[in-house]
Each structure stands twice: as structure tokens, then as C-alpha cells.
Design a protein around this motif. Structure first.
Motif, PDB file in Angstrom:
ATOM      1  N   PRO A   1      49.341  24.941  44.879  1.00 21.97           N
ATOM      2  CA  PRO A   1      48.216  24.647  43.985  1.00 21.97           C
ATOM      3  C   PRO A   1      46.848  25.040  44.540  1.00 21.97           C
ATOM      4  O   PRO A   1      45.885  25.150  43.782  1.00 21.97           O
ATOM      5  N   ARG A   2      46.757  25.290  45.849  1.00 19.84           N
ATOM      6  CA  ARG A   2      45.473  25.663  46.452  1.00 19.84           C
ATOM      7  C   ARG A   2      45.295  27.163  46.619  1.00 19.84           C
ATOM      8  O   ARG A   2      44.282  27.623  47.150  1.00 19.84           O
TER       9      ARG A   2
ATOM     10  N   VAL B   1      44.685  29.759  44.507  1.00 22.48           N
ATOM     11  CA  VAL B   1      43.550  30.421  43.857  1.00 22.48           C
ATOM     12  C   VAL B   1      42.227  29.949  44.462  1.00 22.48           C
ATOM     13  O   VAL B   1      41.300  30.745  44.649  1.00 22.48           O
ATOM     14  N   GLU B   2      42.144  28.676  44.788  1.00 27.32           N
ATOM     15  CA  GLU B   2      40.941  28.155  45.438  1.00 27.32           C
ATOM     16  C   GLU B   2      40.653  28.908  46.741  1.00 27.32           C
ATOM     17  O   GLU B   2      39.514  29.315  47.006  1.00 27.32           O
TER      18      GLU B   2
ATOM     19  N   GLN C   1      50.786  28.308  36.858  1.00 24.83           N
ATOM     20  CA  GLN C   1      49.754  27.810  37.751  1.00 24.83           C
ATOM     21  C   GLN C   1      48.586  28.795  37.818  1.00 24.83           C
ATOM     22  O   GLN C   1      47.413  28.398  37.738  1.00 24.83           O
TER      23      GLN C   1
ATOM     24  N   ASP D   1      44.666  28.280  36.513  1.00 25.79           N
ATOM     25  CA  ASP D   1      43.539  28.445  37.432  1.00 25.79           C
ATOM     26  C   ASP D   1      42.593  29.544  36.950  1.00 25.79           C
ATOM     27  O   ASP D   1      41.368  29.424  37.097  1.00 25.79           O
TER      28      ASP D   1
ATOM     29  N   ARG E   1      40.448  28.070  34.428  1.00 29.05           N
ATOM     30  CA  ARG E   1      39.535  27.076  35.008  1.00 29.05           C
ATOM     31  C   ARG E   1      38.367  27.732  35.729  1.00 29.05           C
ATOM     32  O   ARG E   1      37.225  27.297  35.589  1.00 29.05           O
ATOM     33  N   PHE E   2      38.636  28.792  36.498  1.00 30.35           N
ATOM     34  CA  PHE E   2      37.588  29.410  37.304  1.00 30.35           C
ATOM     35  C   PHE E   2      36.855  30.533  36.568  1.00 30.35           C
ATOM     36  O   PHE E   2      35.673  30.766  36.795  1.00 30.35           O
TER      37      PHE E   2
END
Length: 263
Positions: free
Chosen positions: A173-174, A176-177, A193, A197, A200-201
Motif C-alpha cells: 500500500p505504500r 505509490v507514496e 491498488q 492511488d 487519489r494523487f
């Protein structure tokens, strides 16, 4: 790393088969502690997720383990973790009884898998203005790919990537961050997923197609009686044939994965 335990007390199973003692014996083989300990990886949103401001997990995986516990007449303990690697550790260490795992030859040690029941797509994500437009262009010298550490995509890409460099992120889950924070060229992971993302971004796009298809199975801690595994295999086949699995996927909005027919 997330590890949250929830005990769900289930009512006594109604309508046991004529030889109820057989089901009781199977329950002991599958769950030696008397409680079915289901390890649920929240790093795979196709099988489980936790909604904002909620402590209880939801998803297809939870529906399946609840039904399994109900049929065995056992209380259910849900153990949530953040990565598939941690799921494997718990089952191998006899701290869990069942879980869900990608079907991969490197993942079989210590866990007995049922045949696959669902297939999902692994895809690549890039920035909107990236010169990379196809999956074939990803494996180039100087290109860095963010991927969840020890995820099935990490394992697959280790074998397949020749020139690009893998940058492993603690949990899927991390990805793309960290892809954004570290200015990495490509993010790799489960289509749903990455799509979530990207929305979201913003400023991101999926590469067309898929670079890998992954099949998932239910896994039983190794070393149990073969009859226990046979029973779990039959249970999963029934969940597929009866429409239970398809209904669960529809209820949880899983649209980009497909059910794998038994056999």
C-alpha cells in the motif's frame, strides 16, 4: 507493521452432517487450538481492507474465513497483518491456521495451498508525462521500479527484470507514496491498488495491459493431516461453484479480478 487480533464468537454450527464427530475431528486438525486463526493481509485490497475510522477489516477473505469457521463450528480469530511475508511467518510459526497467498513456487514451504480461486492483474503506473508508454519499455538501464517488498510482484520481477532496478518498499500500500516521494520512474502492484492511488494523487497513468497475472489460493499451515487439506480444498471448490465467491466479490466492489473455476 500492522498486527491486530479480533476474536469473533460464532454460534454453534447448525445442521452438522450425520457424523458430527467427523467435523469435530476435522476442526481439531485444521485449528489445533480450538479457535480458527485466520491471518488476513491488509496489503492486498482485493481480499481485505479496513475502511477509514473503522477497526474491523472487511472483504472477500473475511467472508470466506467466517463461512469456514461457521461450517466447522469454531470461534474465529482474525489476525490482520500488513504484508504477505508476515502472513507466511505466522503460519510457518504455528501462530495461525489459514491465510491467503499468491500461488508461486517460491512460496510453498511451510504452507499447503488449495487450488487457486481468484486471479488478479499486476500492472505498472507512471507519471502522466513519462516517456514510458508500454510494459516492454520498463526494463531499461537507469529505470527504477517501486514494488512491495517480498510481494508476489517483487518475486516475479526479480526473475524477469534484467536491466531496470527494483526499489523495494516496506508494504504494497505504500508503493505509490514512495514512488512519488523518491521520484522513482515506475510503480508496480495490484491494478486496483494502483488505480485507487492514481485517482487519489493525480497526474499519474496506468500502462496498458498487465505485466503479470497472479492467482490466489487459501493456505493451510503445513504439517496438518491430509484430510484437513482435502476438506479445505473441497470447501473452496464449493465456495466457487455455488456463487458464494462471486457474490462476495460483487458486494465488495471487486471488478477487475476473475474467479478461477475449480479443477
Amino acid at each position: 507493521m500492522i498486527r491486530r487480533r479480533t476474536i469473533l464468537a460464532l454460534p454453534a454450527l447448525l445442521g452438522l452432517p450425520a457424523r458430527a464427530q467427523d467435523t469435530v475431528a476435522l476442526g481439531r486438525q485444521i485449528a489445533p487450538t480450538g479457535t480458527l486463526r485466520a491471518v488476513i493481509n491488509l496489503g492486498n485490497p482485493l481480499l481485505a481492507h479496513r475502511r477509514p475510522r473503522e477497526t474491523e477489516a472487511h472483504g472477500v477473505g473475511l467472508d470466506l474465513v467466517r463461512e469456514l469457521a461457521r461450517r466447522l463450528g469454531l470461534p474465529l480469530e482474525v489476525i490482520t497483518v500488513a504484508s504477505p511475508g508476515r502472513s507466511l511467518e505466522l503460519l510457518r510459526g504455528e501462530e495461525g491456521d489459514i491465510g491467503f497467498f499468491a500461488v508461486d513456487s517460491t512460496r510453498g514451504q511451510g504452507v499447503d495451498l488449495t487450488p487457486p480461486f481468484i486471479e488478479v492483474e499486476g500492472t505498472f503506473l507512471v507519471r502522466e508525462h513519462s516517456p514510458i508508454t508500454t510494459n516492454e519499455e520498463v526494463d531499461q538501464r537507469g529505470i527504477r521500479i517501486a514494488v512491495g517488498f517480498n510481494s508476489v510482484y517483487d518475486i516475479y520481477l526479480r526473475r524477469e527484470i534484467r536491466d531496470a532496478t527494483l526499489v523495494r518498499v516496506a508494504t504494497s500500500p505504500r508503493v505509490v507514496e514512495e514512488f512519488l516521494r523518491q521520484n522513482i520512474d515506475v510503480a508496480a502492484g495490484v491494478r486496483q491498488q494502483l488505480e485507487a492511488d492514481a485517482a487519489r494523487f493525480g497526474g499519474l497513468r496506468m500502462l496498458p495491459g498487465r505485466f503479470h497475472a497472479v492467482q490466489y489460493a487459501m493456505g493451510l499451515a503445513g504439517g496438518r493431516d491430509p484430510a484437513a487439506l482435502a476438506w479445505v480444498i473441497a470447501f473452496m471448490a464449493e465456495m466457487t461453484r455455488s456463487g458464494f465467491l462471486a457474490d462476495s466479490m460483487a458486494r465488495h466492489g471487486i471488478r477487475l479480478a476473475s474467479v478461477v473455476a475449480p479443477g
